[in-house]
Scaffold this motif. Sequence first.
Motif, PDB file in Angstrom:
ATOM      1  N   MET A  84       0.956  -1.684  -0.563  1.00 47.02           N
ATOM      2  CA  MET A  84       0.061  -0.206  -0.172  1.00 47.02           C
ATOM      3  C   MET A  84       0.892   1.206  -0.070  1.00 47.02           C
ATOM      4  O   MET A  84       0.616   1.777  -0.670  1.00 47.02           O
ATOM      5  N   LEU A  85       1.950   0.994   0.526  1.00 43.29           N
ATOM      6  CA  LEU A  85       2.677   2.801   0.878  1.00 43.29           C
ATOM      7  C   LEU A  85       3.238   2.647  -0.561  1.00 43.29           C
ATOM      8  O   LEU A  85       3.698   3.666  -1.386  1.00 43.29           O
ATOM      9  N   MET A  87       2.351   1.535  -3.062  1.00 43.03           N
ATOM     10  CA  MET A  87       1.173   2.448  -4.610  1.00 43.03           C
ATOM     11  C   MET A  87       1.081   3.710  -4.504  1.00 43.03           C
ATOM     12  O   MET A  87       0.381   4.732  -4.686  1.00 43.03           O
ATOM     13  N   ILE A  92       1.868   9.262  -5.763  1.00 41.56           N
ATOM     14  CA  ILE A  92       2.107  10.726  -5.568  1.00 41.56           C
ATOM     15  C   ILE A  92       3.105  11.114  -6.310  1.00 41.56           C
ATOM     16  O   ILE A  92       3.683  12.048  -7.036  1.00 41.56           O
TER      17      ILE A  92
END
Lengths: 303, 406
Positions: A84-85, A87, A92
């Motif tokens: 998740m981090l 992604m 960003i």
Amino acid sequence: MDFFLQQCINGLTLGGFYALIALGYTMVFGVIQLINFAHGEFFAAGGYMGVILLSFCASMGFLETHPLLCLGGSMLLAMGYCAMLAMAVEKIAYMPLRRASRLSMLLSALGMSIFLQNGLMLTQGVYSKSYPTVFTNKVLHLGNVSISYMQIMTLALTAGLLVGLNALVFRTRIGTAMRATAQDKVMSALVGINANRVISMTFAIGAGLAAAAGIMVGMYYGTVRYDMGFVPGIKAFAAAVLGGIGNITGAMLGGLIIGLVEIFAAAYISGEYKDVFAFIILIAMLYFRPTGIMGENVDDTRV
Amino acid sequence: MTLEYKKIFQKWALGLAWFYLLLWPLMGITPDGLSFAPSLKVWATVAAGTAFFLFIWILKQQGRLDFFSRPAISLGRSVGKAVGALPNKLLAVAAIAALCLPPLFAGRYVLDVSINVMIYVCLGLGLNIVVGLCGLLDLGYIAFYGVGAYTYALLSINYAVPFWLCLPVAAGMAAIAGCIIGYPTLRMRGDYLAIVTLGFGEIVRLILNNWMELTNGPNGILGINAPGVWWPNWADGFTLEHIWLKKLPYLYYVILGLALFTILAVHRLNYSRIGRAWEAIREDETAAELMGVNTFRLKLLAYAMGAVFGGLAGAFFAARMRFVSPNSFLFIESAMVLSMVVLGGMASIPGIILGTLALIALPEFFRDFEQYRMLAFGGAMTIMMLFRPKGLWPAKRLGQRSEESQ
């Protein structure tokens, strides 16, 4: 001879960690030609998630009753967390820059790496954290060579993850899509592959592997620190280059070679300069054979 | 229009939710149990901050800030024109005169910070030759700073060689180090070069750390001499008296001289034949080579010249701290110098000075937030690349590498 064999086992264990981290570099580079500087931080975040979850389990008393369940659960959760981090970082910091210059992308990656490292430091503290003991340190003796259960477990897990990744990349739909995107973005888009999704998945898988390596390194050495991702990150990059960046089998092989070289250099040449050897291999490789030992995915503009 | 904003708000909300999912495990899971309050507090701060910027951005998109921004921009332009109309030499003299004043009235703390800023100006401008002018990303630049510092430290400790004699020696050693690092790496381009220079920087640090006989390892070298000068003494007739420039005001003038020399040198290099060749290499290496630029030799020269200024700054650093240890030359320092160059504007001398001020002097005003400094550095670097990749004060001559625009 026994000493040599012992070093071989230690080297393979270390090499397995490097191979797991190197895979993330090589897959991301294969798909979007970016050196993901923040990759070492995914590894560190994985190590930290491991220590957080395992300490929590230990304090609840689960760790003594169900050690394997706790370990497996923590590992899966940490891998998911890092995926998740990764992604989020990709969305960003890298996605808006995909058409910008390579220098901007590299600097953006560097900024993310510094940001994540300090985020870890601020939330988890400057000092190193120690892992709770999952397995009592039993050692298996084969003649004069000793293997700890920890080493057997990390070797087995690493091998399992590598085999699993191979299956994922070469047997499944998403793996095929990843390989297609790496080869030709326009063509793969024409046959209906969603490049953004594939890139996200690539980051997620790479970070998941790095997280697994982070937990195993944390358990193997007993501690984690917020800046633990930096040096292994460069060494794993050296491994990816050694194997031919963009080449998955090459990265595995490169990781094992770097691990073995480091252990042998520490054992037979000098312990203080062991970190230098990985860099020297990297530089020599880029100078003499930039396509790596397996050779793939390098064209004139990249080297 | 409203649909567009709705999408933006959806993205913002999704981003915040994602952020909380990433934040909570780090802050909320402790051996004592699960907690939500600390992570929610951080999260709320971030949410409020991003909401504020989003609000400003939307107002700007709708043109509701024009009543303020239009006059401000035109005011800025006319001030710029008025300053531009003055002769450059006058401006330079005024600036130098203003810079000579601080030691007369400023306190210790201000001088300390200004000295730091000027050291980093030298470093930033040196790195600018490599990154800004020649377009080669160097992540191991701090190694040259270290080489310069250790050169002076060792010469001073072992042979008591005076500072002024060591300056050119330190610069020369750094240039040699630059060539050693540059020679094997310059055949590579872009990303690989970055990672290899990073590796070289680490190798230099490891050598400094482990070569006990020469560098005293991680303990560092103590008792380095400060710069000394022969000063005329009129007390009884005319004699020359040797004094050590240990005090901060003296050191301030030494580094001011070095920084001015660096600014002048980099400016002259930028607008010379060599500087144009470097820029040609930055914009398109193949085309530059076709036009008769000896790219390999010029890239090596860029490395060596960049290293020279790093070495000068390093020698001053050793003389000012009178102590060096490998811990001053970590990778993070390289990243900081690089972020000054990037933040200010690559290849732009005023930009880099501005960037240095922003990254060294500004955090001094926010001492209470000291621990967040590096976090802000990293974040600022990424945000700059996203929104203003050419820096705060972009250089006038700056194009795009032709291989990248494809």
